[in-house]
Each structure stands twice: as structure tokens, then as C-alpha cells.
Design a protein around this motif. Structure first.
Motif, PDB file in Angstrom:
ATOM      1  N   ILE A  46     -83.074   9.342 -23.742  1.00 13.79           N
ATOM      2  CA  ILE A  46     -83.728   8.967 -22.477  1.00 13.79           C
ATOM      3  C   ILE A  46     -85.231   8.883 -22.676  1.00 13.79           C
ATOM      4  O   ILE A  46     -85.895   7.956 -22.200  1.00 13.79           O
ATOM      5  CB  ILE A  46     -83.390  10.002 -21.385  1.00 13.79           C
ATOM      6  CG1 ILE A  46     -81.882  10.018 -21.111  1.00 13.79           C
ATOM      7  CG2 ILE A  46     -84.171   9.718 -20.101  1.00 13.79           C
ATOM      8  CD1 ILE A  46     -81.293   8.703 -20.699  1.00 13.79           C
ATOM      9  N   GLN A  47     -85.771   9.855 -23.371  1.00 10.77           N
ATOM     10  CA  GLN A  47     -87.224   9.884 -23.533  1.00 10.77           C
ATOM     11  C   GLN A  47     -87.735   8.730 -24.380  1.00 10.77           C
ATOM     12  O   GLN A  47     -88.893   8.317 -24.252  1.00 10.77           O
ATOM     13  CB  GLN A  47     -87.662  11.233 -24.090  1.00 10.77           C
ATOM     14  CG  GLN A  47     -87.560  12.305 -23.007  1.00 10.77           C
ATOM     15  CD  GLN A  47     -87.773  13.698 -23.519  1.00 10.77           C
ATOM     16  OE1 GLN A  47     -87.909  13.909 -24.720  1.00 10.77           O
ATOM     17  NE2 GLN A  47     -87.781  14.663 -22.626  1.00 10.77           N
TER      18      GLN A  47
ATOM     19  N   GLY B 130     -86.623   5.879 -24.002  1.00 13.54           N
ATOM     20  CA  GLY B 130     -86.523   4.697 -23.148  1.00 13.54           C
ATOM     21  C   GLY B 130     -85.398   3.757 -23.550  1.00 13.54           C
ATOM     22  O   GLY B 130     -85.391   2.593 -23.161  1.00 13.54           O
TER      23      GLY B 130
ATOM     24  N   ILE C 199     -84.413  16.128 -16.768  1.00 14.20           N
ATOM     25  CA  ILE C 199     -83.795  16.071 -18.092  1.00 14.20           C
ATOM     26  C   ILE C 199     -84.360  17.128 -19.044  1.00 14.20           C
ATOM     27  O   ILE C 199     -83.638  17.672 -19.880  1.00 14.20           O
ATOM     28  CB  ILE C 199     -83.906  14.625 -18.648  1.00 14.20           C
ATOM     29  CG1 ILE C 199     -82.986  14.399 -19.843  1.00 14.20           C
ATOM     30  CG2 ILE C 199     -85.319  14.247 -18.970  1.00 14.20           C
ATOM     31  CD1 ILE C 199     -81.697  13.785 -19.457  1.00 14.20           C
ATOM     32  N   SER C 200     -85.634  17.478 -18.872  1.00 18.98           N
ATOM     33  CA  SER C 200     -86.241  18.481 -19.763  1.00 18.98           C
ATOM     34  C   SER C 200     -85.615  19.859 -19.570  1.00 18.98           C
ATOM     35  O   SER C 200     -85.757  20.731 -20.420  1.00 18.98           O
ATOM     36  CB  SER C 200     -87.750  18.574 -19.522  1.00 18.98           C
ATOM     37  OG  SER C 200     -88.004  19.113 -18.235  1.00 18.98           O
TER      38      SER C 200
END
Lengths: 468, 468
Positions: free
Chosen positions: B248-249, B251, B353-354
């Protein structure tokens, strides 16, 4: 002109003035110059000065201001940077302007979660400057360097919305002070939630009439690995619009796709000293991986060529792109410059993409018939386009013709299943259109919500809901 | 157990029964079997039968029903297919169930604008079947073949939300009957609008408590040119979650990314006769151009490998993908099957999410300490995960332990800036969590909105807002 602007006002009670002066010192002002600065925006509506201006620093201070206003029956008008195009910040019923420019801190950047918590006075350019080096950006770009609080309040969008959505999709939560002085927190940092009524989305687009936004959590996006931009001219507006429609329907994830008619290009050339070919033009921007961007660009270039597009020009270097987009962003002032001393009346309809060609063709015919000068630009990937009708602010007959033209453009958009405002809001001037678009029952439902949350009609009265 | 379920009821007035019987004939029923069918959902809450059931065919008929209910003070509970997991359709205060299953027509597909207008009883599979050949699809997939009206009412999402959003982003407008019997149309077919309060988003997620949805305009998406799916096992849940977070991070526009813990994989193998390796597992799906999908898949495979992922298995043929996702969709029943005769209490938290790794690790520890059987699955790309706590419906002590476990999971999610419900809704059982999540002032604001739009509390009473 609405008679409300000239309705007699009750002066602010002295005890109210004393209380705010005591609490806020130099951050509270009744000076003419300060009031004048807060009494006009970028719309063509006449100035309507607030009775005083206050500059809060915290949510708690805003709650104190609301409590005092409630006690004394004084209206509150939130103020960001004054870039509204629909008279949102005009004090049409008097009251005080709450200027959020000193609540301008980025409170937190959660890079891992791709969100940021900001005060409402933070502007979009400021946020992006503070994000420098994080690999993230805030994409919503309405042109003006608006405050994020103001952008949330008007449900703003702009050039990037076709890819990244509007403020509706990019505000995750907020802190707001309600008319009863209570502080609420809405939404949150989770990407999705089914937890209760969507107060966040209720406040986004409420134009300061339901609550004062004192903090926002906004969504950030990864900076694309590759970006390229291009411009392309077309033999006529229809050919450009066909290219847009085909691009969207093919599902190309284009980041920006902007239409300028040839009059707008002429205005840009004069204002920005560019030498663009003076013909209908599309501006494109592609975001993605290097391969993805190339693929998108190739697809779009082929569609443009099939529609008679010429002079496809690429700008992949950041400085070239910036120059291109600066020219696009200067459109508003470039167009005003076509007729020195004029003001602009901006139309803002948005239609389903299948009806875009029809909407623009009809608008062009209306402009021609009106005899007015009115360049067309648009975030056409969303079906949203503007005409900037240039009027002499002293010429009442011309303003009336301009308003009639705007009305015709809106009526056509509504007949084509569109909306009277894609991104500027209802504000002071479009309440009749709100009713025409949604019907009496839906507007009554909005009115019930407003009256439930603001029974004394203290929050930005005279805006959005007809008759309030 | 909420005492309201057993509160004494006022029988339906005979004049009311007569009026509905006269107006709806066989489409109105007070038969025990019909009421029983409408008195339970997929939650663990005890049945609560409506006093009657009516099957409208049109918006106008719904308006007539609402008018009659209003006249006689009878509550209304909208009913889709009964797949709710939070007791939404239980008649905890009596009243009539309004079953939308016969309002199941796709009224229009606007392929060029990528939207469809549907009646609320259309299910997501039905809509996708009717879209066959159009090149478009409706992506929201909560697992169950739910009705679109029910999905809108609960702000549903599911496996595809990480890429395509939830019902919040995919409902463009609706027709609804308000408690006063009036019909409103909200939103529209334009892609964006700043025209007034966002009544569409107010109704989405309102769980039938603010209005009865009788028509929806939903957003469609182009069928991706290429799709590929993959599964990958991991040495532990943490490693799988790390892979998700990194994906996700970066992208990567992954379409689906689902976590199954090893107990869930065991359940699937038993239920679906598959031979998946019984270890924590991620299911991926990638949508895009052929080159784009390859690029995404390569990136994710590398991330997975860096985190100890093994047995990366690809499924590019449609039939292989279907088998894979059928197994994923059967998870709910597969897990129930682990303990025959049990019912499931489903948790539904969603966190930034983190904080996902921390939330899941804590949840796993809580499950271990509880001694309960509770497999974990999740739409982890959004930070949303479920545990299905398997309980003996006759064992009150076990149910109490399960509820305590759910409470701990929710409290942790809230402490981590998350939400008590990512996609199932508040319904009958989570009002206390609503309060804990949003605070009294925000819940009061919701209550004011509810009371303004439904002053006699006739629309799905006992749901969402505490004390109503």
C-alpha cells in the motif's frame, strides 16, 4: 441583487465587542480596513462587510467565539483566503468574520498511512511544501491557493479530480465547532468505516452553514514515479471533447485533462507571454510508473490524432510542466485581462460525460447569441466546465444579460442530468438553482438538517438553503 | 442481550392491516413463516420477528406504506436479502418489514457514463450479470450476494474496496422515501457536484434509519483489460501484514489483498476440498493493462519474498481465479463449519494501515487468552479485518466471553485511531461502540439529524443511535 445585502443591521452589542476584545486583543478588530478585506471575494457580488473580524488560534477559542455569538445572537462567517467564487464569505446578514489564517499549522503527517492532520488555514501549496521529501502529495488543486478549510467547506476539486477525487473523497475526518458551541470529531484515520452517519461528508460542502471546521484529516497520495504532460490543439471544440469522452470511457487513469477554447488560449498568450497556437486545446497530465505513463500517453495520443488533434507537444521536464500548468492556472486572471476593469461571472456546471459535447455546444451557441465575452475552460474529464463571463461592474444591463446566460447554461446542464455547480458551491447566488436541481422535498430535508444543527441560523446565514 | 427485544408490543391496528391488505393483496403478509423469514439475519442476535411483511414494487408504493405507518405509528424495517451481520433487519421494536426483493430491476445502464440506475432489491451478482458484454462491472463485493439497497444502507465494501472504494464512493445518487412520506432525489449522474448538503452520503450508511432507499445510481468501472490473481503463504501473520503495508505504501494499485490466518485456510480446505498449505496466506488480485498488471505483480512478489513469502502461486485463467475467490468467499461458512451447530460473532474493526500489525498481533493474543475458536480474515489493504468468533448459541457464558473478546478488539482498534466497524455497520449491537468511537457530542449531532428527519422514530428504530 438580493435585498438582503442592504437589509438594515443591528449593530454588534457593546458587551459582545468588549468580551471579544478582552479575549482576543489585537486578534479582534472592528477596523474598517480589516472588515473591508473580509467583505469581498472573487465573485461579482457587491461587497458585504462583516461587523468585526476575529482571528482564533485554537478549536477552544473558536468554541468560545461561537458561545459568545450564540449568547448575543450574532452571525458567524468562516473565512479562509477569500478565493470563493460564489459569495460564501460575504456578510449578507452582518455578523463577524472568523478568519482562520492564523490556524495554519500542519499538525501531523502520517506518511505510512498517507494522511495529514491540518488546521483549516493551511493552504494547499503550504501543505505540499511541508510534504516535500515525504514522497507524498495532496492532489486537490482548484487553481487558487485556497485554504484546506475553505476547500472542504465548498467541496472543492479542480484539475486533478478526474484521477484523485474531490474534497469529498479526500477528507477523512474533521474537528468542528457546532452552533451550540460543542466540539465534535467526525470520521477518523481508518480508510473506511460504517460507524454511524457520515458527518464528515455532511460538513464537506456545507459552506460553513452547519459547523466551523477547526481541524481536518486529509488523504495524501504517493508522488507518482513518473509524470508527463502534453498539450494538443484541435480543429474545433467538439473534436477535443470527443477525445476526452473516449479517454474516460477507455478507463485511461489520466490525472488531468483540461479544455481551453481558443479565446482562452489567446488570453493566456497575452497574459503569460506564451506562443500557444490559438485553437481549442487540451492539456493532459499522466501519473504512474514510467511504463504506465508511456502506455497512457500513447493511447491518448492515438485518440487525439483520430479526432484531428495536431501539434501534440510533450513536457516531461518538471520546469516545462510547471510553465504549462502555471499558464493554465493563470487562466482566470488572463481572461479577466481580456477586458480591463471587468469582473468575471463564473459558471460551473458539470454533466455526465456523455452529455458534455451537447452541453458545451449549446453553451457556445448561447454565448454567441448573448454578445458577451465569455471564454470556456474546463476540467472536462469530470464533465465540469466553466465560462467566465466578463462584465463591466457598472453596467447593470450587462450584468443582467450575464446572469441570464448563466441561467440558460445551468438549465441546460440540469436538463442533461447535470448539476448547477461542479466545484464552486451554492453560496449566495445559486439557491434558486439548488431548488431547481434537487426539488423541494430534498431541499426541505437539507433545511431540516440545518435547523436541527443550527436552530438560530447563526452559521453563515443567507447561504446554501433558500430562505434561511 | 438488549431488553428491547423482549419489550411488549402493541399489536398492529386492524385498520392498518386492512389498508395494507387491500392495497397490496398477496404482497402483504402476517403469516408466521413469512415473518420468521424476515426476523433473523446472519448475526448471532436472537430472532425478532416483524409483525407483518410487505413487498412493494414502486417508490410510490413505498410512500404509501410510509404514510400508513406514520398515520398508525408503526415502525418500518427495510429488508434486502437478510445478509446483515449486525441485526439491522431485526424488528426489535416490532413494526413491519419492507422487503425490497420485488423491486429488483436494473432501470438503466449508461455505459458511456459508467453508471447504472437500479432498484434497491437488485443484488450485486445480478447487476454484474446484466452488465455482461458492456465492458463494465460493479466492483463492490462484500462476499454475500447482498442487495444494492442493503449495501448502500450499511456502507458496505469488501474485497475490492482497496482499489475501487466502498459504497460511499460508488453511490452517485438515490431516490428515497423519508419518514414524512415525501420522496427525495439526491445526488445525480454528474461525477462531482458542490450543490448543497450531501444527502446521498448522509443516507449511505444510515442503515434504514433516515429514509427508505427506493432507487440508486451506482458507479460502474471498466472491466480491466488484464486480471491476475495470486496466493502466497507466509511464515507468520506479521510477515504477511508487513507485505500488505509495504504494498500500500508503495502505491501499488492492487485490486484485492486479503489475509487469511492458518486456521481459516484449514477451514477452507475442509469445506471447499482444496489443498492449500495451512499457513497464513495472502490472496492478491491485480487489475490493469497487461503490462501494468505484470509490473504490479512483480513488485508485490518481490515484497512478499523479502518478507519470507513462499509458494507464490499464480492464477491468470478466469476459472482458476474464480475457484480461488470462491474459496475466499466461502470463508464465512467454511469457518462456521469448524464447529458444527455454532453461530459466528463477527468482529469488524479497521485501523490505519501503520497500526495493522499491532492490531492483529493484539487480537491474536486476545483470542489465545480467551480460549475461543476465532479465525481471522481481512480486507487488509484497507486495514480492515474480521475475526469470526464461533459460539454455541445455547451457551450464554461462551457468548459472554465472545462479546468480551469483541469489546477488547474494538477498544484496541479505537486506541489505534481506528473504527469499530469497517463495513458491517452499527446495527443493533454496536451503539455503545459508536459512542466510544465518536464521543457524545458527535453522536448527539447524529441524533439531532435523526430526530429532524424522523421525529416519530419510525424508521428502523433501535438501530445506530443509542437510546432511540
Amino acid at each position: 441583487m438580493n435585498a438582503l445585502t442592504t437589509a438594515p443591521r443591528r449593530p454588534l452589542p457593546q458587551t459582545f465587542i468588549d468580551a471579544l476584545a478582552a479575549g482576543f486583543g489585537a486578534r479582534f478588530s472592528t477596523a474598517e480596513a480589516v472588515r473591508a478585506h473580509h467583505g469581498h471575494d472573487e465573485s461579482h457580488f457587491p461587497d458585504a462587510l462583516p461587523d468585526a473580524v476575529v482571528f482564533p488560534h485554537t478549536t477552544e477559542e473558536v468554541a468560545v467565539i461561537v458561545a459568545l455569538c450564540r449568547e448575543h445572537g450574532v452571525a458567524l462567517i468562516p473565512y479562509g483566503v477569500g478565493s470563493s467564487l460564489e459569495g460564501h464569505i460575504l456578510a449578507v446578514r452582518g455578523g463577524i468574520s472568523v478568519d482562520f489564517s492564523e490556524m495554519n499549522k500542519v499538525l501531523a503527517v502520517h506518511a505510512e498511512d498517507m494522511d495529514a492532520v491540518v488546521q483549516p488555514g493551511v493552504t494547499r501549496k503550504q501543505l505540499n511544501a511541508e510534504l516535500h521529501g515525504s514522497g507524498l502529495f495532496f492532489p486537490i488543486d482548484p487553481g487558487a491557493d485556497a485554504s484546506l478549510g475553505g476547500m472542504a467547506a465548498t467541496r472543492a476539486s479542480g484539475t486533478n479530480a478526474v484521477r484523485y477525487g474531490t474534497m469529498r473523497e479526500n477528507v477523512l475526518g474533521m474537528t468542528a465547532v457546532l452552533a451550540d458551541g460543542r466540539v465534535i470529531r467526525t470520521g477518523g484515520r481508518a480508510r473506511k468505516s460504517s460507524s454511524g452517519y457520515d458527518l464528515t461528508r455532511l460538513l464537506v460542502g456545507s459552506e460553513g452553514t452547519l459547523g466551523l471546521i477547526t481541524e481536518l484529516t486529509v488523504r495524501l497520495h504517493p508522488l507518482p514515479e513518473a509524470v508527463s504532460a502534453a498539450i494538443c490543439t484541435f480543429p474545433d471544440v467538439d473534436a477535443a471533447v470527443r477525445t476526452v469522452i473516449q479517454t474516460i470511457q477507455l478507463g485511461v487513469p489520466v490525472a488531468r485533462i483540461e479544455l481551453l477554447d481558443s479565446l482562452t488560449v489567446t488570453a493566456i498568450n497575452r497574459y503569460s507571454k506564451t506562443t500557444l497556437r490559438e485553437a481549442p486545446m487540451l492539456f493532459f497530465e499522466f501519473h504512474g510508473s514510467p511504463a504506465g505513463v508511456e502506455e497512457q500517453a500513447a493511447t491518448v495520443q492515438e485518440l487525439a490524432r483520430d479526432n484531428g488533434g495536431e501539434d501534440f507537444e510533450w513536457a516531461t521536464r518538471p520546469e516545462d510542466r510547471s510553465r504549462l500548468w502555471q499558464a493554465r492556472h493563470d487562466t482566470y486572471f488572463a481572461c479577466l485581462n481580456l477586458k480591463p476593469g471587468c469582473r468575471g461571472i463564473t459558471t460551473d456546471v458539470c454533466v455526465p460525460i456523455s452529455r458534455l459535447a451537447e452541453a458545451i455546444a449549446g453553451t457556445r451557441a448561447d454565448i454567441a447569441a448573448s454578445g458577451l465575452t465569455a471564454p470556456i475552460v474546463g476540467h472536462v474529464g469530470d464533465g465540469n466546465f466553466h465560462t467566465l463571463i466578463l462584465v463591466d461592474p457598472e453596467d447593470a444591463a450587462e450584468i443582467e444579460r450575464a446572469e441570464a446566460l448563466n441561467r440558460r447554461i445551468v438549465e441546460r446542464a440540469l436538463a442533461l442530468d447535470g448539476t448547477c455547480t461542479g466545484e464552486h458551491g451554492i453560496g449566495f447566488g445559486k439557491q434558486d438553482f439548488l431548488l431547481a436541481e434537487h426539488g423541494e422535498a430534498a431541499v426541505d430535508a437539507m433545511r431540516l438538517v440545518k435547523q436541527a444543527l443550527d436552530p438560530h441560523n447563526l452559521l453563515n446565514p443567507g447561504k446554501v438553503i433558500p430562505g434561511l
